[in-house]
Enzyme design. Structure first.
Site, PDB file in Angstrom:
ATOM      1  N   HIS A  86       0.818  -1.217   0.000  1.00 56.38           N
ATOM      2  CA  HIS A  86       0.000   0.000   0.000  1.00 56.38           C
ATOM      3  C   HIS A  86       0.851   1.266   0.000  1.00 56.38           C
ATOM      4  CE1 HIS A  86       0.273  -0.232   4.557  1.00 56.38           C
ATOM      5  NE2 HIS A  86       0.284   1.089   4.424  1.00 56.38           N
ATOM      6  N   ASN A 121      -9.363  -4.731   6.550  1.00 55.97           N
ATOM      7  CA  ASN A 121      -8.502  -3.663   7.045  1.00 55.97           C
ATOM      8  C   ASN A 121      -8.710  -3.452   8.542  1.00 55.97           C
ATOM      9  OD1 ASN A 121      -6.654  -1.558   6.903  1.00 55.97           O
ATOM     10  ND2 ASN A 121      -8.171  -0.061   6.245  1.00 55.97           N
ATOM     11  N   TRP A 122      -7.598  -3.404   9.301  1.00 53.92           N
ATOM     12  CA  TRP A 122      -7.600  -3.248  10.758  1.00 53.92           C
ATOM     13  C   TRP A 122      -8.208  -4.449  11.486  1.00 53.92           C
ATOM     14  CZ3 TRP A 122      -4.636   0.688  11.950  1.00 53.92           C
ATOM     15  CH2 TRP A 122      -4.589   1.817  11.118  1.00 53.92           C
ATOM     16  N   ASP A 164       1.090  -7.749   2.144  1.00 48.96           N
ATOM     17  CA  ASP A 164       1.298  -6.311   1.989  1.00 48.96           C
ATOM     18  C   ASP A 164       2.792  -6.002   1.888  1.00 48.96           C
ATOM     19  OD1 ASP A 164       0.931  -3.617   1.838  1.00 48.96           O
ATOM     20  OD2 ASP A 164      -0.353  -3.459   3.593  1.00 48.96           O
ATOM     21  N   ASN A 198      -8.993   3.721   4.411  1.00 50.00           N
ATOM     22  CA  ASN A 198      -8.128   3.377   5.531  1.00 50.00           C
ATOM     23  C   ASN A 198      -8.331   4.339   6.696  1.00 50.00           C
ATOM     24  OD1 ASN A 198      -5.850   1.885   6.728  1.00 50.00           O
ATOM     25  ND2 ASN A 198      -4.728   3.779   6.451  1.00 50.00           N
ATOM     26  N   GLY A 218       2.522   5.707   9.246  1.00 54.76           N
ATOM     27  CA  GLY A 218       3.894   6.097   8.959  1.00 54.76           C
ATOM     28  C   GLY A 218       4.845   4.946   9.220  1.00 54.76           C
ATOM     29  N   SER A 275       4.021   2.047   8.462  1.00 53.99           N
ATOM     30  CA  SER A 275       3.771   1.121   7.369  1.00 53.99           C
ATOM     31  C   SER A 275       5.054   0.891   6.574  1.00 53.99           C
ATOM     32  CB  SER A 275       2.699   1.678   6.434  1.00 53.99           C
ATOM     33  OG  SER A 275       1.450   1.705   7.050  1.00 53.99           O
ATOM     34  N   PHE A 322       2.449  -3.569   8.872  1.00 53.82           N
ATOM     35  CA  PHE A 322       1.543  -2.917   7.928  1.00 53.82           C
ATOM     36  C   PHE A 322       0.203  -2.510   8.515  1.00 53.82           C
ATOM     37  CE2 PHE A 322       0.256  -7.356   7.373  1.00 53.82           C
ATOM     38  CZ  PHE A 322      -1.121  -7.294   7.164  1.00 53.82           C
TER      39      PHE A 322
END
Length: 718
Positions: free
Chosen positions: A79, A207-208, A216, A322, A652, A654, A670
């Site tokens: 991503h 996601n999450w 990823d 996101n 950040g 990530s 990630f």
């Protein structure tokens, strides 16, 4: 490097296990905790930013990454390179859907315009140079101007070393400042990205969430001139040869093992005042979630039958989804917590400590009182301008920025406003060039019509008269008239023409003033008003900086008195966080335990052949055949895909390299879990878990499915 007063405080202050985004120079002070968690290295080895392993950690300017080969190969999240994949995609060659693999260096393609890799070369405490004796006596706009002038002088001297990007970062609410020098690699190329059904498997649904089965990961390569200098893209450029790179782990990762994430976390808010918590969770975040949802619905509607437009907005859509889920997750956690009450109790205790003796009162009391009033004023102004801020057309913002740039270029470089100097021109050029693959008229018109209708419906006293006059908005304007006005803007704007946009970078203020473009005309008309607004904002910001820094100084002293360690909130600078691989004995919704690892079986179970769970058939075939190769883990009876750890990360982080006890790569961070992302404000070890893609899954996918043999050889696997 100077010891900060925070580092000195740490000498007598124990840290909480696993909590903290630590500045590298602070690590020796928490050596006992690191060793107890399982680190085999001497923590002092992690303080040297130009040595191993810190010298291998890089920033992408919003994501983290690391060198993983001697030839400038960079590993990060899928991503994090999503915009570059989208930029190189067309309806006929959809790299997002199908993935990308350069079989040779000559096959690598340029990343999206403006892509950068930043390699840290030096970090120095410059607090006494930013807040010097003269600046310390100033307040309001004069203080802000002096701070900016000092920052620009330091940056200019630092960037005299050509090819480097330097920044002055603020820590502890403006109490301390550090000058950070980084090699700016401008030629960034996409090397490999798995198919979207791998790199984004599970999409927004997963996601999450946990359990997770997302690959990823992706790879860039850094290029420099034949002389080894930073250079723009050129066929003559060669792969950058970093002094250090991270090697893949030889020892299999297991539950309970020590891990640490090295990266550039964006923003956390653990030192915020109770009033900031209240404003954020009861006004700002709810409005953000609502606005993002409306924006996503409009983009989806406008791109439904337009594949090219869909690709243009793919990166923006991914980011909005996101953040929307992130903010909603925080709101849900906040509603079930006592965060505000605890913050209020902590702040009351701080004020009582300040007022407990004459010395503390003299040092801190006035600023503790001042900061509350200053924050209240800023919050009120933010609410007042919110509807217009949201409704302001994207192209008006661009026109204002370019007109400001033109005006600033009439001054000597040192006198220009920060953000508009010669050093900033490449970013403007990249932004202007990149608009072709991130902008569609039908989408932008639809967004403007939706949000401006809400603004126009406000009473006249709540609207901005200067904006209305510049954009042609009138009282009691009908919906049809508003739509016709917006249509006329886009029918006559030059911003949809790439060459015309690029020409704006060379135009004088006088040429801007003669333009017939509606957005440029509005930018010119609002120039004086905008400067007045800016001056008022800077006057307020100067007062906030002074009061907030002293508030933090009081808080640090108060926490030190209690024997507590203090690490700074994240601010996009290099940090280290540590923990262990471990699951959770309770899940988010049903109370079931979470295991530490997921496996390939989960991919096959989730795969539907379409949408967010469209795993590549070649991958499913390998899973069905149990073709695990060297990546089989007996205890899992499969290949691990993702794993949980107690790493303290945020946006950040990530792409952060996750290393084992010997600083070998075991994965990439990630994501986090939905009920623990409120840790940006309130860390809770019981809940907080980071999600990593396991390096063994990356290698399995590259070998068994994507056939990335040359890349594997470069990584030392084959």
């Amino acid at each position: 490097m100077k010891k900060t007063l925070i580092a000195l405080a740490l000498l007598s202050a124990p840290a909480l296990a696993d909590e903290g985004m630590w500045m590298p120079q602070q690590l020796p002070d928490i050596a006992k905790q690191l060793k107890a968690a399982g680190l085999k290295l001497n923590p002092k080895e992690l303080t040297q930013l130009t040595e191993f392993p810190m010298g291998a950690i890089v920033s992408l300017g919003g994501c983290s990454a690391s060198f993983v080969s001697p030839q400038g190969l960079v590993a990060t999240n899928h991503h994090c390179v999503y915009n570059s994949i989208a930029y190189n995609s067309t309806p006929e060659n959809d790299l997002l859907a199908n993935g990308f693999l350069a079989k040779a260096l000559s096959d690598e393609v340029a990343a999206a315009p403006g892509s950068r890799i930043y390699v840290t070369k030096a970090v120095d405490n410059v607090t006494d140079k930013i807040i010097d004796k003269a600046t310390a006596k100033l307040t309001g706009q004069a203080r802000i101007n002096a701070i900016e002038a000092n920052q620009k002088a330091l940056v200019a001297a630092c960037e005299a070393d050509e090819g480097h990007r330097c920044t002055v970062a603020s820590y502890y609410g403006g109490l301390e400042f550090y000058l950070i020098k980084q090699l700016e690699i401008k030629d960034v190329r996409l090397v490999h990205a798995p198919a979207e059904g791998v790199g984004k498997f599970g999409g927004d649904t997963d996601n999450w969430m946990w359990p997770r089965h997302t690959g990823d990961y992706s790879f860039y390569r850094a290029y420099v001139s034949p002389e080894g200098k930073s250079a723009e893209y050129s066929e003559d450029n060669v792969p950058y040869q970093p002094e250090f790179h991270i090697k893949l782990a030889k020892k299999p990762l297991q539950e309970g093992d020590f891990v640490m994430a090295l990266g550039y976390p964006g923003r956390t808010n653990r030192h915020r005042l109770p009033s900031e918590v209240l404003d954020t969770f009861e006004w700002s975040y709810p409005n953000t979630v609502s606005r993002f949802k409306e924006t996503l619905d409009i983009i989806a509607e406008q791109t439904a039958d337009n594949k090219d437009a869909e690709l243009k907005y793919a990166s923006r859509v991914a980011g909005l989804n996101n953040y929307m889920k992130n903010r909603q997750g925080m709101l849900d956690s906040y509603a079930e917590s006592d965060l505000l009450e605890r913050k209020q109790a902590e702040h009351t205790a701080l004020k009582e400590w300040v007022n407990s003796n004459k010395k503390n009162r003299a040092a801190y009391a006035a600023d503790l009182e001042a900061i509350e009033a200053l924050l209240k004023k800023a919050q009120d102004e933010g609410r007042k301008s919110y509807t217009l801020d949201v409704a302001t057309p994207r192209l008006l913002g661009m026109a204002k920025a370019l007109y400001r740039l033109s005006n600033e270029q009439t001054k000597p470089n040192a006198e220009r406003k920060a953000g508009f100097q010669e050093r900033d021109l490449p970013r403007y050029r990249a932004f202007v060039a990149g608009l072709d693959r991130s902008f569609d008229v039908s989408v932008e018109k639809a967004l403007d019509k939706h949000f401006l209708a809400r603004y126009v419906a406000l009473p006249k006293t709540e609207r901005d008269a200067q904006f209305d006059a510049a954009m042609g908005i009138t009282d009691n304007m009908s919906t049809n008239d508003l739509h016709a006005l917006i249509d006329s803007w886009y029918a006559s704007t030059l911003f949809t023409d790439g060459k015309a946009r690029a020409a704006l970078l060379e135009q004088s203020p006088e040429q801007f003033a003669q333009s017939s473009d509606p957005f440029i005309k509005a930018a010119v008309a609002m120039w004086d008003y905008d400067r007045e607004q800016e001056a008022e904002a800077e006057e307020h910001a100067g007062k906030v900086q002074q009061a907030y820094a002293n508030y933090m100084k009081a808080k640090i002293a108060f926490m030190k008195a209690q024997g507590k360690a203090v690490y700074p909130d994240a601010n996009n600078t290099l940090r280290v966080t540590y923990g262990n691989v471990t699951g959770r004995d309770h899940g988010t919704h049903d109370g079931t335990a979470w295991t530490a690892f997921t496996t390939l079986r989960g991919i096959a179970d989730k795969a539907t052949g379409e949408g967010e769970f469209n795993a590549p058939q070649a991958q499913l075939d390998k899973i069905k055949a149990k073709d695990y190769g060297d990546y089989y883990v007996k205890s899992l009876d499969s290949v691990p895909v993702n794993y949980l750890a107690t790493l303290d990360i945020t946006g950040g982080n990530s792409g952060s390299a996750v290393l084992n006890d010997k600083a070998e790569l075991v994965g990439l961070a990630f994501d986090g879990t939905l009920d623990s992302i409120i840790s940006d404000w309130d860390f809770n070890l019981d809940n907080t878990r980071s999600i990593q893609v396991d390096s063994r899954f990356m290698l399995w996918q590259m070998e068994k499915v994507d056939g990335a043999d040359e890349l594997l050889r470069e990584l030392g696997v084959k």
